[in-house]
Design a protein around this motif. Structure first.
Motif, PDB file in Angstrom:
ATOM      1  N   ASP A 199       9.892  36.579  55.311  1.00 53.58           N
ATOM      2  CA  ASP A 199       8.735  36.630  54.412  1.00 53.58           C
ATOM      3  C   ASP A 199       8.208  38.039  54.274  1.00 53.58           C
ATOM      4  OD1 ASP A 199       8.744  33.971  53.912  1.00 53.58           O
ATOM      5  OD2 ASP A 199       7.356  33.465  55.528  1.00 53.58           O
ATOM      6  N   ASP A 230      10.522  40.143  52.302  1.00 56.26           N
ATOM      7  CA  ASP A 230      10.502  39.690  50.908  1.00 56.26           C
ATOM      8  C   ASP A 230       9.248  40.118  50.170  1.00 56.26           C
ATOM      9  OD1 ASP A 230      12.944  38.658  50.737  1.00 56.26           O
ATOM     10  OD2 ASP A 230      12.378  36.561  51.001  1.00 56.26           O
ATOM     11  N   THR A 234      10.777  41.717  47.003  1.00 54.46           N
ATOM     12  CA  THR A 234      10.709  40.900  45.787  1.00 54.46           C
ATOM     13  C   THR A 234       9.352  41.053  45.115  1.00 54.46           C
ATOM     14  OG1 THR A 234       9.910  38.945  46.928  1.00 54.46           O
ATOM     15  CG2 THR A 234      12.279  39.184  46.747  1.00 54.46           C
ATOM     16  N   GLU A 285      25.355  42.116  49.805  1.00 57.63           N
ATOM     17  CA  GLU A 285      25.540  40.701  49.513  1.00 57.63           C
ATOM     18  C   GLU A 285      25.365  39.856  50.772  1.00 57.63           C
ATOM     19  OE1 GLU A 285      26.381  38.920  46.577  1.00 57.63           O
ATOM     20  OE2 GLU A 285      26.088  37.229  47.936  1.00 57.63           O
ATOM     21  N   ASP A 286      26.022  40.291  51.825  1.00 54.24           N
ATOM     22  CA  ASP A 286      26.059  39.494  53.048  1.00 54.24           C
ATOM     23  C   ASP A 286      24.710  39.419  53.751  1.00 54.24           C
ATOM     24  OD1 ASP A 286      28.141  37.946  54.099  1.00 54.24           O
ATOM     25  OD2 ASP A 286      28.085  39.115  55.945  1.00 54.24           O
ATOM     26  N   THR A 287      23.913  40.468  53.626  1.00 53.32           N
ATOM     27  CA  THR A 287      22.602  40.420  54.264  1.00 53.32           C
ATOM     28  C   THR A 287      21.654  39.486  53.523  1.00 53.32           C
ATOM     29  OG1 THR A 287      22.002  42.326  52.949  1.00 53.32           O
ATOM     30  CG2 THR A 287      22.586  42.754  55.233  1.00 53.32           C
ATOM     31  N   GLY A 288      21.977  39.196  52.272  1.00 56.07           N
ATOM     32  CA  GLY A 288      21.089  38.345  51.484  1.00 56.07           C
ATOM     33  C   GLY A 288      20.285  39.160  50.481  1.00 56.07           C
ATOM     34  N   ALA A 316      20.817  38.340  46.626  1.00 65.10           N
ATOM     35  CA  ALA A 316      20.088  37.158  46.162  1.00 65.10           C
ATOM     36  C   ALA A 316      18.674  37.560  45.738  1.00 65.10           C
ATOM     37  CB  ALA A 316      20.039  36.100  47.248  1.00 65.10           C
ATOM     38  N   TYR A 354      16.725  37.483  42.163  1.00 63.15           N
ATOM     39  CA  TYR A 354      15.372  36.937  42.036  1.00 63.15           C
ATOM     40  C   TYR A 354      14.484  37.900  41.262  1.00 63.15           C
ATOM     41  CZ  TYR A 354      10.875  35.046  43.592  1.00 63.15           C
ATOM     42  OH  TYR A 354       9.617  34.513  43.635  1.00 63.15           O
ATOM     43  N   MET A 368      14.364  28.843  42.475  1.00 66.96           N
ATOM     44  CA  MET A 368      15.379  29.446  43.326  1.00 66.96           C
ATOM     45  C   MET A 368      14.976  29.328  44.785  1.00 66.96           C
ATOM     46  SD  MET A 368      15.818  32.991  41.384  1.00 66.96           S
ATOM     47  CE  MET A 368      17.459  33.586  41.280  1.00 66.96           C
ATOM     48  N   GLU A 369      15.981  29.160  45.614  1.00 61.54           N
ATOM     49  CA  GLU A 369      15.727  29.214  47.045  1.00 61.54           C
ATOM     50  C   GLU A 369      16.558  30.340  47.624  1.00 61.54           C
ATOM     51  OE1 GLU A 369      16.267  25.500  49.074  1.00 61.54           O
ATOM     52  OE2 GLU A 369      14.626  24.654  47.905  1.00 61.54           O
ATOM     53  N   LEU A 370      15.874  31.281  48.224  1.00 63.92           N
ATOM     54  CA  LEU A 370      16.581  32.446  48.752  1.00 63.92           C
ATOM     55  C   LEU A 370      17.066  32.185  50.166  1.00 63.92           C
ATOM     56  CD1 LEU A 370      14.154  35.176  47.420  1.00 63.92           C
ATOM     57  CD2 LEU A 370      16.316  34.420  46.443  1.00 63.92           C
ATOM     58  N   PRO A 371      18.230  32.695  50.494  1.00 68.06           N
ATOM     59  CA  PRO A 371      18.721  32.525  51.864  1.00 68.06           C
ATOM     60  C   PRO A 371      17.948  33.447  52.796  1.00 68.06           C
ATOM     61  CG  PRO A 371      20.183  33.961  50.666  1.00 68.06           C
ATOM     62  CD  PRO A 371      19.136  33.512  49.681  1.00 68.06           C
ATOM     63  N   PRO A 372      17.864  33.118  54.068  1.00 67.70           N
ATOM     64  CA  PRO A 372      17.207  34.052  54.988  1.00 67.70           C
ATOM     65  C   PRO A 372      18.070  35.299  55.159  1.00 67.70           C
ATOM     66  CG  PRO A 372      18.150  32.209  56.188  1.00 67.70           C
ATOM     67  CD  PRO A 372      18.330  31.916  54.738  1.00 67.70           C
ATOM     68  N   ARG A 415      20.184  38.026  57.046  1.00 63.69           N
ATOM     69  CA  ARG A 415      20.958  37.979  58.281  1.00 63.69           C
ATOM     70  C   ARG A 415      21.715  39.290  58.420  1.00 63.69           C
ATOM     71  NH1 ARG A 415      25.486  33.900  55.984  1.00 63.69           N
ATOM     72  NH2 ARG A 415      26.743  35.454  54.910  1.00 63.69           N
ATOM     73  N   THR A 420      28.402  35.470  49.008  1.00 61.96           N
ATOM     74  CA  THR A 420      28.622  34.960  50.354  1.00 61.96           C
ATOM     75  C   THR A 420      27.321  34.489  50.975  1.00 61.96           C
ATOM     76  OG1 THR A 420      28.364  37.194  51.178  1.00 61.96           O
ATOM     77  CG2 THR A 420      30.606  36.406  50.862  1.00 61.96           C
ATOM     78  N   ASN A 421      26.235  35.097  50.551  1.00 65.81           N
ATOM     79  CA  ASN A 421      24.951  34.706  51.128  1.00 65.81           C
ATOM     80  C   ASN A 421      23.977  34.599  49.969  1.00 65.81           C
ATOM     81  OD1 ASN A 421      22.970  34.115  52.933  1.00 65.81           O
ATOM     82  ND2 ASN A 421      22.619  36.214  53.569  1.00 65.81           N
ATOM     83  N   PHE A 466      21.682  32.648  46.719  1.00 61.77           N
ATOM     84  CA  PHE A 466      20.563  31.720  46.543  1.00 61.77           C
ATOM     85  C   PHE A 466      21.064  30.425  45.939  1.00 61.77           C
ATOM     86  CE2 PHE A 466      20.999  34.489  42.900  1.00 61.77           C
ATOM     87  CZ  PHE A 466      21.071  33.588  41.860  1.00 61.77           C
ATOM     88  N   MET A 467      20.214  29.427  46.017  1.00 62.38           N
ATOM     89  CA  MET A 467      20.545  28.174  45.355  1.00 62.38           C
ATOM     90  C   MET A 467      19.483  27.935  44.297  1.00 62.38           C
ATOM     91  SD  MET A 467      21.520  25.618  48.408  1.00 62.38           S
ATOM     92  CE  MET A 467      20.152  26.029  49.447  1.00 62.38           C
TER      93      MET A 467
END
Ligand SMILES: Nc1nc2c(ncn2[C@@H]2O[C@H](COP(=O)(O)OP(=O)(O)O)[C@@H](O)[C@H]2O)c(=O)[nH]1
Lengths: 655, 86
Positions: free
Chosen positions: A265, A268, A272, A361-364, A367, A371, A480-484, A486, B67-68, B70-71
């Motif tokens: 959070d 973000d 974001t 990409e891999d860290t998120g 995404a 957004y 949209m739902e963002l991945p945590p 990582r 790979t990581n 959003f949906m």
């Protein structure tokens, strides 16, 4: 023997509690007729033995899954003496939704307020006593993981066997309450095994299990059909009312710290951010491009280049020493090393760039970028979701276009396909790189960023145009739902990188090699002509088209030939230039044949003009239409041409 | 609240549970809960199938594959039908 049932939301700690109570006294079977696992165990309290049944975890007791049906059927028909409802104290409001449903069924509930240790750490305070009074249910605080409160829970459970409970009756508002009363009347004198009021509510909730059960009765079936005919859909209202009820019942009883922000959070909030999100994205990309140049070119690039030069020199002298055919020597040194080698030099840059992109990409982060871009994209009639296909397109437009399959709406999909080639793919990178090396060696990152940004901008403009003209239609909206966030898995990042390099090398060895070979032959013919000259076959073809590009500043025949070679595969542009100008150093040759301005207009042309053959073929396959494939090839060419001319002509006014 | 959530999503004026929480003046946790509920009741559906390059395409750069990612969730037929009837 008395039977106790254990119910709770998934992750409430139900399994942990079940194990803590039964120890090794448990066995696993199946519920009859379904694939849901049935766990049963035993425990003794005060020398008496009790059965404990672990029901499947569920958030609700509707008919949305087999788990839910199994759980509620056991509560209603399995006659458990007590139902222990495990609730997660850190998320109590959500968990109480299940509790309310149990109470409506008239179950004899004991609440296990689990994860109380964690609730304490999180400074969540629950007034257990008053909540217990308001709900009319005993509550025991437990921590299943630390085995705290388990004995107390068993004590209270055993004490409450045989407690007299009546089902909870929530008022669902005038309309619904009236319907409930009417349905209860209809259900009277009919022997369904379930409580009447509960059934009535389920019918109004459109519970398929219960509805199919009561549909055997023509009177009730008619009533239900009438409800549907009159558009009386109460499902959501009923759920809403239950939440309202939970709100009322927990009022002033739960103290929790305002919005505890998780790390995700917090990050973000900045990344974001409505205002800063976009500039941050741009900044990150500039840094990535700049680092790519620093590491890929200044640091690693030299080694590969020297290595290729070394090999080339070695083979050339070897061929000369064995008196090989002159044509063969020319082909190897100019065609192969001059052409294919010119492309191979860029392997380190590509590796580095995609290494960084893979990490983003891999860290998120990507995404989040999607957004952030979403608001902008919605304005131009694109979906935020199309951003995935755009990001994939930065690698290669073929999978980029294929990934538009995730867009359900035809309009969104067509637009996403048509603009994908403006996402500059990895194969076009070498072109920018040689021109940057020749003309903007000190501003590599910035120039590269501008090119990519221009591609995105053009994509947006075209999207707007298409959505206003060719594809009008309804828009689909979504959340949209963002991945945590990582840490990137280095394993996958490096594997991806390797695949990238391998793919690039494979292309260099096949497609690029083929194109360069054909062009080499054409530049040797007709026999006796000065190789790579204007009089060669290739030179004549190039010279025929070249005047067309004079307004764009690159009217030399080599430039036009390489553009056409680029339609076969974009790397071939550099390969062709490398071969045609060899043995001269490519950067030197470019400085002699292009001006700074025409270098820019040429890069713009390469960014925008007709995508490679594989991409066009993909468009045909995905749209199932030759027309769209042709449209793609032509409109991008015209657009690229017009833009290149504009850049050159307007630029000439200032320079 | 569920109805309001559904309406907000269908209007396209929100793009996350955070936005919903702001618009409806509820906590984010509650907003999440409502969205979960709507998903469970099939009023919202998860969009698209996951895309995977699966090494099928030449020159495809897997590292650019989501790979990581959003949906996204949008209104299901049931959700659309429901709002129409409202
Ligand atoms: N801190 C804490 N963690 C718990 C407690 N009970 C269970 N857990 C943890 O919560 C997670 C989910 O528990 P589990 O029993 O698998 O939940 P189930 O899905 O309801 O069966 C596991 O990691 C447990 O170790 C508790 O009382 N306190």
């Amino acid at each position: 023997m008395h039977t106790i049932a254990l119910v709770g939301n998934p992750n409430s700690g139900k399994t942990t509690l079940f194990n803590a109570i039964t120890g090794s006294n448990q066995h696993v079977g199946n519920w009859p007729g379904v694939t849901v696992e049935k766990k049963e165990g035993f425990f003794t309290y005060n020398k008496e033995k009790y059965t404990l049944v672990d029901l499947p975890g569920a958030y609700t007791l509707g008919a949305f899954s087999e788990d839910e049906i199994v759980a509620r059927d056991f509560v209603l028909k399995g006659n458990p003496d007590v139902v222990i409802n495990v609730i997660d104290a850190t998320n109590i409001k959500r968990n109480l939704y299940l509790t309310i449903q149990l109470l409506e069924m008239g179950a004899n509930v004991v609440l296990a307020l689990n994860m109380i240790d964690e609730a304490n750490t999180k400074k969540i305070n629950i007034d257990k006593k008053r909540l217990s009074e308001r709900l009319n249910v005993p509550i025991v605080e437990t921590s299943a993981a630390k085995k705290i409160g388990v004995d107390e829970l068993l004590k209270v459970t055993v004490e409450n066997i045989g407690r007299n409970v009546s089902p909870l009756e929530i008022s669902y508002g005038k309309d619904i309450d009236e319907e409930i009363t009417k349905i209860i009347k209809l259900l009277e004198n009919k022997d369904f095994l379930y409580p009447k009021r509960w059934m009535a509510i389920k019918i109004l909730e459109n519970d398929r299990d219960i509805i199919s059960l009561v549909s055997s009765d023509s009177e009730i079936k008619e009533y239900i059909d009438n409800l549907i005919k009159e558009n009386k859909i109460y499902e959501l209202d009923i759920v809403d009312k239950r939440y309202d009820y939970i709100k009322t019942i927990t009022k002033d009883l739960i103290e929790e710290p305002e919005n505890v922000l998780t790390t995700t959070d917090k990050i973000d909030k900045i990344l974001t951010n409505y205002i800063f999100g976009l500039p941050i994205f741009a900044l990150i990309m500039i840094i990535v491009f700049q680092l790519t140049f620093k590491i890929g070119q200044d640091f690693l690039g030299g080694y590969v280049e020297s290595f290729i030069e070394f090999i080339a020199g070695f083979i050339e002298s070897l061929l000369i020493s064995i008196n090989a055919n002159e044509l063969l020597i020319s082909f190897i040194s100019e065609g192969f090393f001059g052409g294919v080698g010119a492309v191979l030099v860029f392997v380190p840059l590509i590796v580095v760039l995609y290494f960084f992109l893979a990490i983003l990409e891999d860290t998120g982060y990507m995404a989040r970028a999607a957004y952030v871009m979403d608001s902008l994209m919605r304005k131009v009639g694109l979906q935020g979701k199309s951003f995935i296909s755009m990001i994939v397109g930065f690698g290669c437009n073929v999978p980029g276009i294929m990934s538009t399959r995730t867009l359900d709406n035809k309009k969104d999909r067509m637009i996403a396909i048509l603009i994908n080639p403006f996402m500059s793919c990895g194969a076009r990178l070498p072109v920018y790189m040689v021109f940057i090396a020749a003309f903007f060696p000190r501003y590599g990152g910035l120039v590269l960023f501008s090119i990519y940004a221009l591609g995105i901008a053009i994509a947006f403009i075209m999207a707007k145009l298409f959505s206003k003209t060719l594809f009008k239609g309804e828009e689909t909206h979504f959340i949209m739902e963002l991945p945590p966030y990582r840490l990137p898995s280095m394993n996958s990042v490096f594997r991806d990188m390797w695949e990238k390099v391998w793919g690039f090398l494979k292309r260099a060895g096949t497609v690029i090699f083929l194109v360069v070979t054909i062009l080499w032959v054409l530049s040797m013919l007709p026999a006796g002509v000065e190789p790579y000259s204007k009089e060669s076959l290739l030179g004549r073809i190039g010279s025929f088209f070249a005047p067309m590009f004079t307004p764009a500043g690159f009217g030399n025949w080599q430039a036009s030939v390489s553009l056409f070679a680029g339609i076969a595969a974009k790397e071939a542009i550099v390969g062709t230039l490398g071969m045609l100008y060899s043995p001269m150093d490519l950067t030197e040759a470019l400085r002699m044949n292009f001006s700074t301005l025409s270098a820019v207009s040429y890069m713009v042309m390469v960014l925008l003009y007709t995508p490679c053959a594989a991409t066009i073929a993909t468009v045909k396959r995905e749209t199932n239409s030759n027309g769209w494939a042709l449209f793609m090839a032509v409109y991008t060419f015209l657009l690229g041409y017009i833009m290149a001319v504009l850049v050159y002509q307007i630029g000439s006014l200032f320079i | 609240m569920l109805k309001e959530c559904l309406k907000l999503i269908s209007e396209g004026s929100v793009k996350s549970t955070k936005d919903i929480a702001n618009k409806l003046n509820i906590s984010e946790m509650e907003a999440n809960q409502f969205i979960e509920q709507l998903k469970q009741m099939d009023y919202l559906k998860k969009d698209g199938s996951e895309f995977s390059c699966g090494g099928k395409c030449f020159g495809c750069n897997l590292s650019n594959c989501p790979t990581n990612s959003f949906m996204t969730f949008s209104l299901s037929e049931k959700g659309k039908f429901y709002l129409k009837k409202l």
